[in-house]
Scaffold this active site. Structure first.
Site, PDB file in Angstrom:
ATOM      1  N   ASP A   1     104.293  65.449  48.365  1.00  0.00           N
ATOM      2  CA  ASP A   1     103.687  64.827  49.546  1.00  0.00           C
ATOM      3  C   ASP A   1     102.750  65.868  50.148  1.00  0.00           C
ATOM      4  O   ASP A   1     102.780  67.047  49.774  1.00  0.00           O
ATOM      5  CB  ASP A   1     104.771  64.419  50.552  1.00  0.00           C
ATOM      6  CG  ASP A   1     104.208  63.660  51.759  1.00  0.00           C
ATOM      7  OD1 ASP A   1     103.107  63.092  51.661  1.00  0.00           O
ATOM      8  OD2 ASP A   1     104.879  63.648  52.808  1.00  0.00           O
ATOM      9  N   SER A   2     101.948  65.440  51.092  1.00  0.00           N
ATOM     10  CA  SER A   2     101.086  66.395  51.784  1.00  0.00           C
ATOM     11  C   SER A   2     101.894  67.337  52.674  1.00  0.00           C
ATOM     12  O   SER A   2     101.423  68.424  53.016  1.00  0.00           O
ATOM     13  CB  SER A   2     100.043  65.654  52.625  1.00  0.00           C
ATOM     14  OG  SER A   2     100.666  64.880  53.632  1.00  0.00           O
TER      15      SER A   2
ATOM     16  N   CYS B   1     104.510  55.083  56.525  1.00  0.00           N
ATOM     17  CA  CYS B   1     104.264  56.484  56.175  1.00  0.00           C
ATOM     18  C   CYS B   1     105.625  57.144  56.019  1.00  0.00           C
ATOM     19  O   CYS B   1     106.531  56.899  56.829  1.00  0.00           O
ATOM     20  CB  CYS B   1     103.442  57.183  57.261  1.00  0.00           C
ATOM     21  SG  CYS B   1     103.299  58.971  57.080  1.00  0.00           S
ATOM     22  N   THR B   2     105.771  57.965  54.994  1.00  0.00           N
ATOM     23  CA  THR B   2     107.081  58.576  54.742  1.00  0.00           C
ATOM     24  C   THR B   2     107.545  59.449  55.898  1.00  0.00           C
ATOM     25  O   THR B   2     108.743  59.602  56.118  1.00  0.00           O
ATOM     26  CB  THR B   2     107.045  59.407  53.450  1.00  0.00           C
ATOM     27  OG1 THR B   2     105.983  60.365  53.523  1.00  0.00           O
ATOM     28  CG2 THR B   2     106.834  58.507  52.236  1.00  0.00           C
ATOM     29  N   HIS B   3     106.611  60.014  56.644  1.00  0.00           N
ATOM     30  CA  HIS B   3     106.990  60.825  57.805  1.00  0.00           C
ATOM     31  C   HIS B   3     107.737  60.013  58.862  1.00  0.00           C
ATOM     32  O   HIS B   3     108.617  60.532  59.545  1.00  0.00           O
ATOM     33  CB  HIS B   3     105.741  61.420  58.476  1.00  0.00           C
ATOM     34  CG  HIS B   3     105.102  62.539  57.737  1.00  0.00           C
ATOM     35  ND1 HIS B   3     104.367  62.351  56.595  1.00  0.00           N
ATOM     36  CD2 HIS B   3     105.062  63.876  57.996  1.00  0.00           C
ATOM     37  CE1 HIS B   3     103.905  63.518  56.182  1.00  0.00           C
ATOM     38  NE2 HIS B   3     104.308  64.460  57.000  1.00  0.00           N
TER      39      HIS B   3
ATOM     40  N   CYS C   1     103.907  59.831  48.934  1.00  0.00           N
ATOM     41  CA  CYS C   1     102.892  59.808  49.987  1.00  0.00           C
ATOM     42  C   CYS C   1     102.089  58.527  49.842  1.00  0.00           C
ATOM     43  O   CYS C   1     101.500  58.271  48.778  1.00  0.00           O
ATOM     44  CB  CYS C   1     101.984  61.033  49.843  1.00  0.00           C
ATOM     45  SG  CYS C   1     100.543  61.049  50.936  1.00  0.00           S
ATOM     46  N   ASN C   2     102.062  57.714  50.888  1.00  0.00           N
ATOM     47  CA  ASN C   2     101.317  56.460  50.841  1.00  0.00           C
ATOM     48  C   ASN C   2      99.827  56.693  50.602  1.00  0.00           C
ATOM     49  O   ASN C   2      99.189  55.978  49.835  1.00  0.00           O
ATOM     50  CB  ASN C   2     101.514  55.691  52.156  1.00  0.00           C
ATOM     51  CG  ASN C   2     102.881  55.072  52.273  1.00  0.00           C
ATOM     52  OD1 ASN C   2     103.141  54.012  51.725  1.00  0.00           O
ATOM     53  ND2 ASN C   2     103.777  55.738  52.981  1.00  0.00           N
ATOM     54  N   THR C   3      99.253  57.696  51.258  1.00  0.00           N
ATOM     55  CA  THR C   3      97.819  57.948  51.154  1.00  0.00           C
ATOM     56  C   THR C   3      97.452  58.393  49.749  1.00  0.00           C
ATOM     57  O   THR C   3      96.464  57.932  49.170  1.00  0.00           O
ATOM     58  CB  THR C   3      97.389  59.002  52.185  1.00  0.00           C
ATOM     59  OG1 THR C   3      97.813  58.587  53.483  1.00  0.00           O
ATOM     60  CG2 THR C   3      95.884  59.164  52.191  1.00  0.00           C
TER      61      THR C   3
ATOM     62  N   TYR D   1      97.248  64.259  54.722  1.00  0.00           N
ATOM     63  CA  TYR D   1      96.349  63.503  53.870  1.00  0.00           C
ATOM     64  C   TYR D   1      95.794  62.267  54.572  1.00  0.00           C
ATOM     65  O   TYR D   1      94.712  61.801  54.241  1.00  0.00           O
ATOM     66  CB  TYR D   1      97.078  63.043  52.607  1.00  0.00           C
ATOM     67  CG  TYR D   1      97.272  64.092  51.536  1.00  0.00           C
ATOM     68  CD1 TYR D   1      96.794  65.393  51.664  1.00  0.00           C
ATOM     69  CD2 TYR D   1      97.955  63.761  50.366  1.00  0.00           C
ATOM     70  CE1 TYR D   1      96.984  66.337  50.666  1.00  0.00           C
ATOM     71  CE2 TYR D   1      98.149  64.699  49.360  1.00  0.00           C
ATOM     72  CZ  TYR D   1      97.670  65.984  49.515  1.00  0.00           C
ATOM     73  OH  TYR D   1      97.861  66.905  48.520  1.00  0.00           O
ATOM     74  N   GLY D   2      96.554  61.721  55.496  1.00  0.00           N
ATOM     75  CA  GLY D   2      96.148  60.468  56.140  1.00  0.00           C
ATOM     76  C   GLY D   2      94.848  60.563  56.901  1.00  0.00           C
ATOM     77  O   GLY D   2      94.207  59.548  57.169  1.00  0.00           O
TER      78      GLY D   2
END
Length: 284
Positions: free
Chosen positions: A13-14, A200-202, A77-79, A45-46
């Site tokens: 992920d970022s 978003c995973t966050h 990471c979705n982005t 990244y978003g």
């Protein structure tokens, strides 16, 4: 040399948000070895463009294969999934690759009122992949979409050593409150939003805050468990599941200061001290 079942699964992920996916992977695949790489030097990244995110994604995939010999890759990471997953699979046809996407399909199954809120980064919401996903579900529910600029970064700050913890928690709460207010009325009555997608995973790590804001009747939907189940399916199909009883292991890598990743993993995964290490992953 063929990849062996004892090889690790790469996850990246970022930043720290993908730890929510890693947590689900560890629960679903308790005998696997994992290498988690957080591209913290280039997060979030978003707020980046697709070309930059795709370049970082390919560099990290190449690094995890060359240095760690991974047997599968989870793009947590979705982005990055939206920007690069198709090209990534084309470039690594023998590597099982699992991406993430906002859990709109599970939300359609879960909703009772037919109104679904979606919180995500601007990058995810602007992506063609998200547009296609949303279009495929038209008529099945009403989706209310809310970009959340700054929220992923604020959640990262919850485990930063150089910020006031109480102030950072208040910032996360304020950003969540703004997003919830912008989406509208939550509840299980007709016309209310009864399902909220954490796109978003966050955002999984802000779930206690969001739960207080939307109330107990609203279902919060995230992608960790479905991703973990898909990873298990792909590993099983490839004959690459680790043997039962194999000792699990975890390596944590960060392109930025590893202390933030270490603090997050200790807080949310109970990882022991000294687990996270710094790594350089330059663009080719």
């Amino acid at each position: 040399m063929p990849v062996q079942p004892g090889a690790p699964v790469g996850v990246f992920d970022s930043g720290i948000g993908g730890l929510s996916v890693l947590r689900a992977l560890q629960a679903e695949l308790p005998h696997e070895r994992f290498v988690y790489l957080a591209d913290t030097a280039h997060a979030p990244y978003g707020e980046r463009g697709d070309a930059f995110v795709a370049a970082r994604t390919h560099a990290i995939a190449d690094h995890l294969q060359a240095v760690h010999g991974i047997k599968a890759l989870v793009v947590a990471c979705n982005t990055a999934t939206a920007a690069a997953i198709h090209e990534l699979r084309a470039r690594h046809p023998a590597l099982p690759v699992v991406g993430v996407e906002p859990a709109l399909k599970p939300a359609v199954t879960a909703t009772r009122t037919g109104r679904i809120g979606v919180m995500a980064t601007r990058g995810t919401l602007a992506s063609a992949k998200f547009g296609r996903l949303l279009a495929s579900l038209q008529g099945q529910a009403e989706f209310l979409i809310q970009p959340c600029p700054g929220l992923a970064l604020a959640i990262e700050g919850l485990v930063a050593s150089d910020v006031d913890a109480a102030a950072q928690a208040a910032r996360v709460e304020a950003l969540c409150a703004d997003a919830v207010a912008a989406l509208g009325s939550f509840g299980d009555a007709p016309g209310q939003i009864d399902t909220l997608v954490l796109g978003c995973t966050h955002y999984v790590f802000a779930e206690p805050v969001l739960r207080r804001l939307v109330g107990p009747a609203v279902q919060l939907v995230e992608t960790g468990a479905p991703v973990a189940r898909q990873a298990r399916r792909l590993l099983a199909q490839a004959g690459l599941l680790a043997a039962d009883g194999a000792p699990p292991a975890l390596a944590l890598l960060a392109t930025g200061d590893p202390r933030q990743l270490q603090a997050a993993a200790a807080r949310w995964l109970a990882a022991p001290a000294g687990t996270a290490q710094a790594v350089e992953v330059p663009l080719p």
